[in-house]
Design a protein around this motif. Structure first.
Motif, PDB file in Angstrom:
ATOM      1  N   ALA A   1     -16.341  -1.926  -7.799  1.00  0.00           N
ATOM      2  CA  ALA A   1     -15.479  -0.603  -7.268  1.00  0.00           C
ATOM      3  C   ALA A   1     -15.456   0.426  -8.487  1.00  0.00           C
ATOM      4  O   ALA A   1     -15.007   1.672  -8.124  1.00  0.00           O
ATOM      5  CB  ALA A   1     -14.144  -0.992  -6.745  1.00  0.00           C
TER       6      ALA A   1
ATOM      7  N   ARG B   1      -8.535  -7.696   6.854  1.00  0.00           N
ATOM      8  CA  ARG B   1      -9.682  -7.019   6.309  1.00  0.00           C
ATOM      9  C   ARG B   1      -9.999  -5.982   7.546  1.00  0.00           C
ATOM     10  O   ARG B   1     -10.541  -5.176   7.123  1.00  0.00           O
ATOM     11  CB  ARG B   1     -10.901  -7.858   5.956  1.00  0.00           C
ATOM     12  CG  ARG B   1     -10.480  -8.774   4.611  1.00  0.00           C
ATOM     13  CD  ARG B   1     -11.686  -9.507   4.081  1.00  0.00           C
ATOM     14  NE  ARG B   1     -11.492 -10.238   2.898  1.00  0.00           N
ATOM     15  CZ  ARG B   1     -11.729 -11.252   2.565  1.00  0.00           C
ATOM     16  NH1 ARG B   1     -12.545 -12.315   3.338  1.00  0.00           N
ATOM     17  NH2 ARG B   1     -11.467 -11.733   1.353  1.00  0.00           N
TER      18      ARG B   1
ATOM     19  N   ARG C   1       0.862  -1.361   0.072  1.00  0.00           N
ATOM     20  CA  ARG C   1      -0.045  -0.084   0.167  1.00  0.00           C
ATOM     21  C   ARG C   1       0.881   1.281   0.243  1.00  0.00           C
ATOM     22  O   ARG C   1       0.637   2.103  -0.833  1.00  0.00           O
ATOM     23  CB  ARG C   1      -1.018  -0.016   1.062  1.00  0.00           C
ATOM     24  CG  ARG C   1      -1.894  -0.937   1.212  1.00  0.00           C
ATOM     25  CD  ARG C   1      -3.070  -0.901   2.191  1.00  0.00           C
ATOM     26  NE  ARG C   1      -4.054   0.346   1.741  1.00  0.00           N
ATOM     27  CZ  ARG C   1      -5.016   0.800   2.507  1.00  0.00           C
ATOM     28  NH1 ARG C   1      -5.203   0.314   3.547  1.00  0.00           N
ATOM     29  NH2 ARG C   1      -5.824   1.610   1.744  1.00  0.00           N
TER      30      ARG C   1
ATOM     31  N   PRO D   1      -9.739  -1.951   5.931  1.00  0.00           N
ATOM     32  CA  PRO D   1     -11.231  -2.193   5.632  1.00  0.00           C
ATOM     33  C   PRO D   1     -11.497  -1.406   4.343  1.00  0.00           C
ATOM     34  O   PRO D   1     -12.514  -1.731   3.596  1.00  0.00           O
ATOM     35  CB  PRO D   1     -12.178  -1.439   6.861  1.00  0.00           C
ATOM     36  CG  PRO D   1     -11.295  -0.607   7.575  1.00  0.00           C
ATOM     37  CD  PRO D   1      -9.898  -1.336   7.475  1.00  0.00           C
ATOM     38  N   ASP D   2     -10.556  -0.437   4.019  1.00  0.00           N
ATOM     39  CA  ASP D   2     -10.915   0.482   2.574  1.00  0.00           C
ATOM     40  C   ASP D   2     -10.095  -0.372   1.437  1.00  0.00           C
ATOM     41  O   ASP D   2     -10.411  -0.009   0.332  1.00  0.00           O
ATOM     42  CB  ASP D   2     -10.442   1.531   2.935  1.00  0.00           C
ATOM     43  CG  ASP D   2      -8.974   1.716   3.174  1.00  0.00           C
ATOM     44  OD1 ASP D   2      -8.460   0.888   3.990  1.00  0.00           O
ATOM     45  OD2 ASP D   2      -8.231   2.702   2.974  1.00  0.00           O
TER      46      ASP D   2
ATOM     47  N   LYS E   1      -4.512  -1.056  -5.252  1.00  0.00           N
ATOM     48  CA  LYS E   1      -6.205  -0.719  -5.459  1.00  0.00           C
ATOM     49  C   LYS E   1      -6.805  -1.881  -4.795  1.00  0.00           C
ATOM     50  O   LYS E   1      -7.933  -1.889  -4.479  1.00  0.00           O
ATOM     51  CB  LYS E   1      -6.485  -0.346  -6.781  1.00  0.00           C
ATOM     52  CG  LYS E   1      -6.397  -1.408  -7.754  1.00  0.00           C
ATOM     53  CD  LYS E   1      -6.822  -0.756  -9.234  1.00  0.00           C
ATOM     54  CE  LYS E   1      -6.750  -1.920 -10.297  1.00  0.00           C
ATOM     55  NZ  LYS E   1      -6.891  -1.240 -11.396  1.00  0.00           N
TER      56      LYS E   1
END
Length: 291
Positions: free
Chosen positions: A240, A91, A67, A95-96, A73
């Motif tokens: 998404a 997770r 990240r 969470p995002d 993504k």
């Protein structure tokens, strides 16, 4: 780091080079995506001896690296052991971040088995997990699962790219382990009571598929999760709105997405695996510290 969500890479990681089988399926399903793969080979294998706490710590650390350094993504956890031990914690911690895990394909195996006897080869870390126990229980109403923990098999496949052994010696070591573990499962075939479907419950085992096929015979179905994980990744990115475009701005088909591979183990081993199984050049690979 790019600001366009669709142009950001998809992260993929495994305890070693086994997850390259999932990356192979992902690139087939999503050829325009940018992928960053991390093989934690310096700590491999997760499934034979590492405990849940260690696997959870590594999973969170690797997700954080992907990240922060690459702005991923989505993350594909291309490791059955890491999914079983750590995907829920991951997770909850992030969470995002869309997270796609892998698990042994017991559901599709149960659906397609005609004898209702299914063999499962997986690591000890996977088969001893609560997540696997729930999965097995969910699909045991009409199917008998013969489950075998394959100590040392993932490591032998990993070592086939590391050690300066002759190819024949390396292959024989893997073949002997495959023979030992398929033999422990029982009889294979299409007769009543035979195992007619074999689940490859570790992403490394896909690279031993030819050896396993020779051992169990031509009538037995071999099932892995790569294609299903790739389709699920497409669904999640579509929902998404972050799929990479399949057309360039000029209307021409988009170019294939770039691939960057990292390892915490031997760089030459990752380069050998990337060339052998994905046809990728050595310059796609780089080494990282183990810690």
């Amino acid at each position: 780091m790019t600001s366009s969500p669709a142009a950001r890479p998809i992260g993929v990681f495994d305890s070693g080079i086994g997850g390259l089988s999932v990356l192979q399926a992902l690139r087939h399903e999503l050829p325009h995506e940018h992928f960053v793969y991390l093989a934690d080979s310096g700590n491999a294998p997760y499934g034979d001896a590492k405990g849940d706490a260690f696997v959870q710590q590594r999973t969170l650390a690797i997700a954080g690296f992907l990240r922060q350094r690459h702005g991923i993504k989505a993350l594909v956890v291309a490791c059955n052991t890491a999914t079983a031990a750590a995907v829920e914690q991951l997770r909850a911690a992030m969470p995002d971040l869309p997270v796609i895990g892998v698990e042994p394909a017991l559901k599709p195996a149960a659906a397609c088995s005609q004898t209702h006897h299914v063999g499962v080869l997986a690591t000890r870390g996977t088969v001893s997990s609560a997540r696997f126990a729930r999965l097995r229980n969910d699909h045991s109403a009409r199917t008998h699962f013969a489950v075998q923990a394959c100590d040392g098999l993932a490591r032998a496949i990993e070592q086939s790219t590391e050690e300066p052994l002759p190819a024949t010696a390396s292959t024989e070591k893997i073949r002997a382990l495959c023979a030992q573990y398929t033999g422990a499962l029982g009889s294979f075939g299409l007769k009543t009571g035979d195992i007619d479907t074999l689940v490859l419950g570790c992403t490394h085992y896909v690279f031993a598929k030819d050896l396993l096929r020779a051992l169990v015979g031509p009538d037995v179905q071999l099932i892995d999760t790569g294609a299903a994980v790739a389709r699920q990744t497409r669904r999640i990115l579509t929902q998404a709105g972050t799929l990479a475009p399949e057309q360039a701005p000029d209307g021409q088909p988009a170019a294939p997405g770039p691939v960057q591979l990292y390892t915490t183990g031997q760089l030459v081993a990752l380069q050998a695996a990337a060339d052998r199984w994905l046809g990728l050049p050595a310059q796609c690979c780089a080494a990282l510290p183990v810690a």
